[in-house]
Design a protein around this motif. Structure first.
Motif, PDB file in Angstrom:
ATOM      1  N   ARG A 132     -12.864  -8.690  -1.524  1.00  0.00           N
ATOM      2  CA  ARG A 132     -12.099  -7.446  -1.655  1.00  0.00           C
ATOM      3  C   ARG A 132     -12.248  -6.587  -0.403  1.00  0.00           C
ATOM      4  O   ARG A 132     -11.268  -6.017   0.098  1.00  0.00           O
ATOM      5  CB  ARG A 132     -12.572  -6.670  -2.889  1.00  0.00           C
ATOM      6  CG  ARG A 132     -11.935  -5.280  -2.995  1.00  0.00           C
ATOM      7  CD  ARG A 132     -12.059  -4.721  -4.391  1.00  0.00           C
ATOM      8  NE  ARG A 132     -11.130  -5.377  -5.283  1.00  0.00           N
ATOM      9  CZ  ARG A 132     -11.418  -5.776  -6.512  1.00  0.00           C
ATOM     10  NH1 ARG A 132     -12.629  -5.591  -6.987  1.00  0.00           N
ATOM     11  NH2 ARG A 132     -10.518  -6.354  -7.258  1.00  0.00           N
ATOM     12  N   MET A 133     -13.458  -6.511   0.131  1.00  0.00           N
ATOM     13  CA  MET A 133     -13.669  -5.715   1.346  1.00  0.00           C
ATOM     14  C   MET A 133     -12.913  -6.346   2.522  1.00  0.00           C
ATOM     15  O   MET A 133     -12.349  -5.623   3.351  1.00  0.00           O
ATOM     16  CB  MET A 133     -15.157  -5.627   1.672  1.00  0.00           C
ATOM     17  CG  MET A 133     -15.991  -4.888   0.632  1.00  0.00           C
ATOM     18  SD  MET A 133     -15.272  -3.315   0.071  1.00  0.00           S
ATOM     19  CE  MET A 133     -15.095  -2.417   1.607  1.00  0.00           C
ATOM     20  N   GLU A 134     -12.898  -7.676   2.582  1.00  0.00           N
ATOM     21  CA  GLU A 134     -12.159  -8.353   3.664  1.00  0.00           C
ATOM     22  C   GLU A 134     -10.685  -7.965   3.621  1.00  0.00           C
ATOM     23  O   GLU A 134     -10.066  -7.706   4.653  1.00  0.00           O
ATOM     24  CB  GLU A 134     -12.342  -9.870   3.503  1.00  0.00           C
ATOM     25  CG  GLU A 134     -11.526 -10.704   4.494  1.00  0.00           C
ATOM     26  CD  GLU A 134     -10.156 -11.072   3.960  1.00  0.00           C
ATOM     27  OE1 GLU A 134      -9.200 -10.997   4.748  1.00  0.00           O
ATOM     28  OE2 GLU A 134     -10.050 -11.401   2.772  1.00  0.00           O
ATOM     29  N   HIS A 135     -10.120  -7.907   2.420  1.00  0.00           N
ATOM     30  CA  HIS A 135      -8.701  -7.570   2.284  1.00  0.00           C
ATOM     31  C   HIS A 135      -8.451  -6.133   2.715  1.00  0.00           C
ATOM     32  O   HIS A 135      -7.440  -5.828   3.372  1.00  0.00           O
ATOM     33  CB  HIS A 135      -8.268  -7.790   0.831  1.00  0.00           C
ATOM     34  CG  HIS A 135      -6.814  -8.142   0.697  1.00  0.00           C
ATOM     35  ND1 HIS A 135      -5.897  -7.287   0.149  1.00  0.00           N
ATOM     36  CD2 HIS A 135      -6.129  -9.255   1.073  1.00  0.00           C
ATOM     37  CE1 HIS A 135      -4.698  -7.845   0.174  1.00  0.00           C
ATOM     38  NE2 HIS A 135      -4.811  -9.042   0.726  1.00  0.00           N
ATOM     39  N   VAL A 136      -9.349  -5.249   2.365  1.00  0.00           N
ATOM     40  CA  VAL A 136      -9.197  -3.840   2.747  1.00  0.00           C
ATOM     41  C   VAL A 136      -9.355  -3.677   4.255  1.00  0.00           C
ATOM     42  O   VAL A 136      -8.575  -2.973   4.905  1.00  0.00           O
ATOM     43  CB  VAL A 136     -10.231  -2.967   1.994  1.00  0.00           C
ATOM     44  CG1 VAL A 136     -10.273  -1.554   2.568  1.00  0.00           C
ATOM     45  CG2 VAL A 136      -9.885  -2.918   0.513  1.00  0.00           C
ATOM     46  N   TRP A 137     -10.384  -4.347   4.823  1.00  0.00           N
ATOM     47  CA  TRP A 137     -10.607  -4.234   6.272  1.00  0.00           C
ATOM     48  C   TRP A 137      -9.410  -4.757   7.062  1.00  0.00           C
ATOM     49  O   TRP A 137      -9.012  -4.162   8.063  1.00  0.00           O
ATOM     50  CB  TRP A 137     -11.851  -5.027   6.683  1.00  0.00           C
ATOM     51  CG  TRP A 137     -13.123  -4.505   6.131  1.00  0.00           C
ATOM     52  CD1 TRP A 137     -13.363  -3.267   5.592  1.00  0.00           C
ATOM     53  CD2 TRP A 137     -14.363  -5.212   6.030  1.00  0.00           C
ATOM     54  NE1 TRP A 137     -14.660  -3.165   5.156  1.00  0.00           N
ATOM     55  CE2 TRP A 137     -15.290  -4.341   5.424  1.00  0.00           C
ATOM     56  CE3 TRP A 137     -14.770  -6.491   6.391  1.00  0.00           C
ATOM     57  CZ2 TRP A 137     -16.608  -4.706   5.182  1.00  0.00           C
ATOM     58  CZ3 TRP A 137     -16.085  -6.870   6.148  1.00  0.00           C
ATOM     59  CH2 TRP A 137     -16.987  -5.987   5.557  1.00  0.00           C
ATOM     60  N   SER A 138      -8.846  -5.892   6.614  1.00  0.00           N
ATOM     61  CA  SER A 138      -7.793  -6.541   7.405  1.00  0.00           C
ATOM     62  C   SER A 138      -6.404  -5.991   7.112  1.00  0.00           C
ATOM     63  O   SER A 138      -5.560  -5.931   8.007  1.00  0.00           O
ATOM     64  CB  SER A 138      -7.800  -8.055   7.156  1.00  0.00           C
ATOM     65  OG  SER A 138      -7.572  -8.346   5.786  1.00  0.00           O
ATOM     66  N   HIS A 139      -6.123  -5.581   5.874  1.00  0.00           N
ATOM     67  CA  HIS A 139      -4.772  -5.216   5.478  1.00  0.00           C
ATOM     68  C   HIS A 139      -4.531  -3.711   5.363  1.00  0.00           C
ATOM     69  O   HIS A 139      -3.370  -3.293   5.288  1.00  0.00           O
ATOM     70  CB  HIS A 139      -4.412  -5.860   4.132  1.00  0.00           C
ATOM     71  CG  HIS A 139      -4.215  -7.332   4.189  1.00  0.00           C
ATOM     72  ND1 HIS A 139      -5.257  -8.212   4.377  1.00  0.00           N
ATOM     73  CD2 HIS A 139      -3.095  -8.095   4.109  1.00  0.00           C
ATOM     74  CE1 HIS A 139      -4.785  -9.456   4.388  1.00  0.00           C
ATOM     75  NE2 HIS A 139      -3.496  -9.415   4.227  1.00  0.00           N
ATOM     76  N   VAL A 140      -5.597  -2.922   5.292  1.00  0.00           N
ATOM     77  CA  VAL A 140      -5.380  -1.517   4.961  1.00  0.00           C
ATOM     78  C   VAL A 140      -5.909  -0.545   6.017  1.00  0.00           C
ATOM     79  O   VAL A 140      -5.150   0.288   6.537  1.00  0.00           O
ATOM     80  CB  VAL A 140      -6.014  -1.166   3.587  1.00  0.00           C
ATOM     81  CG1 VAL A 140      -5.726   0.284   3.230  1.00  0.00           C
ATOM     82  CG2 VAL A 140      -5.473  -2.075   2.506  1.00  0.00           C
ATOM     83  N   LEU A 141      -7.209  -0.627   6.339  1.00  0.00           N
ATOM     84  CA  LEU A 141      -7.840   0.444   7.115  1.00  0.00           C
ATOM     85  C   LEU A 141      -7.128   0.726   8.433  1.00  0.00           C
ATOM     86  O   LEU A 141      -6.779   1.876   8.724  1.00  0.00           O
ATOM     87  CB  LEU A 141      -9.313   0.113   7.369  1.00  0.00           C
ATOM     88  CG  LEU A 141     -10.235   0.143   6.152  1.00  0.00           C
ATOM     89  CD1 LEU A 141     -11.673  -0.072   6.575  1.00  0.00           C
ATOM     90  CD2 LEU A 141     -10.106   1.464   5.410  1.00  0.00           C
ATOM     91  N   GLY A 142      -6.938  -0.312   9.267  1.00  0.00           N
ATOM     92  CA  GLY A 142      -6.291  -0.094  10.562  1.00  0.00           C
ATOM     93  C   GLY A 142      -4.890   0.441  10.402  1.00  0.00           C
ATOM     94  O   GLY A 142      -4.484   1.374  11.106  1.00  0.00           O
ATOM     95  N   TYR A 143      -4.130  -0.129   9.452  1.00  0.00           N
ATOM     96  CA  TYR A 143      -2.753   0.308   9.223  1.00  0.00           C
ATOM     97  C   TYR A 143      -2.711   1.747   8.714  1.00  0.00           C
ATOM     98  O   TYR A 143      -1.884   2.551   9.156  1.00  0.00           O
ATOM     99  CB  TYR A 143      -2.071  -0.614   8.215  1.00  0.00           C
ATOM    100  CG  TYR A 143      -1.783  -1.997   8.739  1.00  0.00           C
ATOM    101  CD1 TYR A 143      -0.638  -2.261   9.474  1.00  0.00           C
ATOM    102  CD2 TYR A 143      -2.678  -3.040   8.507  1.00  0.00           C
ATOM    103  CE1 TYR A 143      -0.373  -3.542   9.959  1.00  0.00           C
ATOM    104  CE2 TYR A 143      -2.417  -4.319   8.992  1.00  0.00           C
ATOM    105  CZ  TYR A 143      -1.278  -4.564   9.718  1.00  0.00           C
ATOM    106  OH  TYR A 143      -1.019  -5.814  10.204  1.00  0.00           O
ATOM    107  N   LEU A 144      -3.582   2.064   7.767  1.00  0.00           N
ATOM    108  CA  LEU A 144      -3.551   3.379   7.145  1.00  0.00           C
ATOM    109  C   LEU A 144      -3.909   4.477   8.144  1.00  0.00           C
ATOM    110  O   LEU A 144      -3.162   5.451   8.316  1.00  0.00           O
ATOM    111  CB  LEU A 144      -4.518   3.408   5.957  1.00  0.00           C
ATOM    112  CG  LEU A 144      -4.543   4.687   5.126  1.00  0.00           C
ATOM    113  CD1 LEU A 144      -3.189   4.944   4.502  1.00  0.00           C
ATOM    114  CD2 LEU A 144      -5.620   4.613   4.047  1.00  0.00           C
TER     115      LEU A 144
END
Length: 581
Positions: A132-144
């Motif tokens: 779950r953290m991998e998905h957030v790190w790769s798909h969300v944080l930088g984009y958000l």
């Protein structure tokens, strides 16, 4: 500060992970600006076309626009590639480092930690929470965070042209995110409930698999499978409920954000009619609107996962927050006497040992006996610093073991327990665990000394035979002898035994005892004994009762002592043996 300590803990990031998130954020901003530049090229082309038809101005040379388009394509490819590397490529390396760091942390944690966390819980953390953290790190944080920054800069630039239209265009963004973050408590509560249900289902599956023989033997398949189905169904219902409740807020936020298109058109039309702006200004804002919301689309779709990730991050940080067992790597004891000096130990609030004092001398066999729950196994584990004591001191050769790195300390220990743990590997590799890098000849020599060779030669591939999960293809006596072969190969000066022959038949017990006699020669031996006849040859007996040393001495002296607890236990077991015969 945006990427400070709180941010680091909130998303369970390492220093390298923070650096990668910054890179992802930076390149997301660059991508958004390049895309906006593409809209700018389209705007300039439209503007030139308008002037050509209204003011009879000649069209600019196509080569200029072709060059601008080519530069845009090159910049777009470059920035998107860098964004991909920063948000995916670098993050996957971070995930590898995260799993390795968790494994290293678990390796150094005292066993007391594992007594409080079951295997299903830890497996859920290592696999599901990290995923779950991998998905957030790769798909969300930088984009958000990249979208936050680029949108803020674009808002300032738009305000220069017309602040009325800027508000009409972007008012929905802060309102949408305010709605989402207002629902955060609901999402976090749902995440906690769903996680608890997932653990319950995992526990149920593990329990069913581990006890499948007992379930079949008692014809309880329907009962246990029904209970397991209920747990899985409950998890599914809670997941659907959580996704649905969060999805309502996410979709509402998306609708609110895109209402900015309508308000921009309405405000723009009104401003054109009043003569405050030109059509081209409105056209520019409409072009911007086609792209300004796009960076938030992925973040909005996964914002629920961001909220849920905080629960996962907290579980991961709980492992990192636990104090590990540390110490010096300089271990040069004067001999290998093990001394307990007024040692006390508690499991949480339950006191298990209270002021235990005794010495297991080098070259002797010291047996720990006593009723169940008296603290025998705890003493053995404390002697190897598998747990750290609450009070007192344990020394080996005069050196306080609490000052020694556990991995260095354990190089001087061999352990043979009643519950043997073997790996789904060959006989050769299971024995080789006792000494890293041991040659095949050394392994076979240890196997022969442990009376393993006779049964190994009968296996299909001899020492290269796969023995199954936890040695499922071997008998209890064969598994026990492989465990002793490991200890013989290690040849450590201290040996801990936990009733290694208790569950064996007479023939296997005789063979294992022969192997043990070779293992124990000249060592410091601490034996946990449940059957009195197995310790009659010990040099010293330490009798434990309710976490305290009730008596200690030689077997002969204790049997002759009036009112001796050891003598009473010995006599009771002799009577039980007669009755069983």
């Amino acid at each position: 500060m945006m990427f400070g300590k709180d941010f680091k803990r909130k998303y369970a990031l390492s220093d390298k992970g923070i650096s990668n998130t910054k890179k992802g954020t930076f390149w997301t901003v660059m991508v958004n600006f390049v895309v906006m530049a593409g809209m700018g090229i389209l705007y300039l082309l439209m503007e030139k076309l308008m002037f050509t038809h209204t003011d009879d101005v000649p069209l600019p040379k196509p080569v200029l626009f072709m060059t601008a388009v080519a530069v845009f394509i090159i910049l777009s490819l470059f920035t998107h590639w860098q964004q991909y590397r920063a948000t995916y490529g670098l993050v996957y390396g971070e995930i590898k480092d995260m799993r390795i760091s968790i494994a290293e942390r678990l390796r150094k944690l005292p066993l007391g930690f594992f007594g409080k966390r079951d295997v299903a819980d830890l497996t859920e953390t290592i696999l599901s929470d990290v995923n779950r953290m991998e998905h957030v790190w790769s798909h969300v944080l930088g984009y958000l965070y990249g979208s936050y920054i680029s949108t803020a800069i674009i808002a300032i630039m738009l305000a220069v042209y017309d602040w009325h239209l800027m508000i009409a265009c972007l008012w929905g963004v802060p309102v949408a995110f305010a709605l989402l973050f207002g629902s955060r408590k609901i999402a976090e509560k749902n995440a906690e409930i769903t996680k608890a249900a997932a653990l319950t289902a995992s526990d149920g599956m593990q329990e069913t698999i581990e006890n499948i023989r007992e379930i079949h033997a008692t014809n309880q398949e329907y009962k246990y499978l029904s209970q397991l189905y209920e747990k899985i169904d409950q998890h599914e219902k809670l997941m659907i409920h959580g996704e649905l409740s969060t999805g309502i807020f996410v979709n509402a936020a998306s609708v609110i954000m895109r209402l900015g298109v309508a308000t921009t058109i309405l405000s723009g039309a009104n401003l054109i009619l009043s003569g405050n702006i030109t059509f081209m200004t409105l056209f520019m804002f409409l072009l911007v609107i086609t792209r300004v919301y796009a960076p938030f689309d992925q973040s909005l779709a996964l914002i629920a996962e961001v909220f849920m990730s905080e629960v996962s991050a907290e579980r991961l940080m709980e492992i990192h927050d636990k104090e590990i067992a540390t110490g010096t790597t300089d271990f040069n004891p004067k001999g290998h006497d093990i001394s307990f000096e007024n040692v006390s130990f508690s499991y949480g609030n339950e006191k298990v040992l209270d002021g235990v004092t005794f010495t297991a001398k080098e070259g002797e066999v010291t047996a720990l006996v006593g009723p169940s729950g008296s603290g025998k196994s705890t003493c053995a584990k404390l002697a190897a610093r598998l747990w750290d004591i609450s009070d007192g001191k344990i020394t080996v050769g005069g050196t306080d073991i609490s000052t020694i790195d556990p991995e260095i300390l354990l190089t001087d220990y061999s352990m043979v327990f009643q519950d043997v743990v073997l790996f789904d590997d060959t006989v050769m590799e299971n024995i080789r665990l006792g000494k890293h890098g041991a040659s095949d000849e050394e392994v076979i020599e240890a196997a022969k000394a442990a009376n393993c060779d006779e049964f190994v030669q009968k296996l299909p591939k001899g020492y290269q035979t796969q023995i199954g999960e936890n040695g499922a293809k071997l008998s209890g006596g064969e598994r026990q002898r492989i465990s002793i072969a490991r200890a013989l190969l290690k040849n450590a000066p201290i040996v801990l035994l936990d009733e290694a022959t208790a569950s064996l038949d007479v023939e296997n017990e005789t063979k294992v005892q022969g192997a043990l006699s070779r293992l124990l020669k000249g060592k410091t031996v601490l034996v946990i004994a449940h059957r009195m006849r197995t310790v009659e040859a010990a040099d010293k007996i330490v009798v434990l009762k309710e976490g305290k040393v009730a008596e200690q001495g030689s077997p002969k002296a204790l049997k002759e002592k009036e009112g001796s607890l050891f003598a009473r236990m010995h006599n009771l077991q002799i009577q039980e043996s007669k009755w069983s015969v």
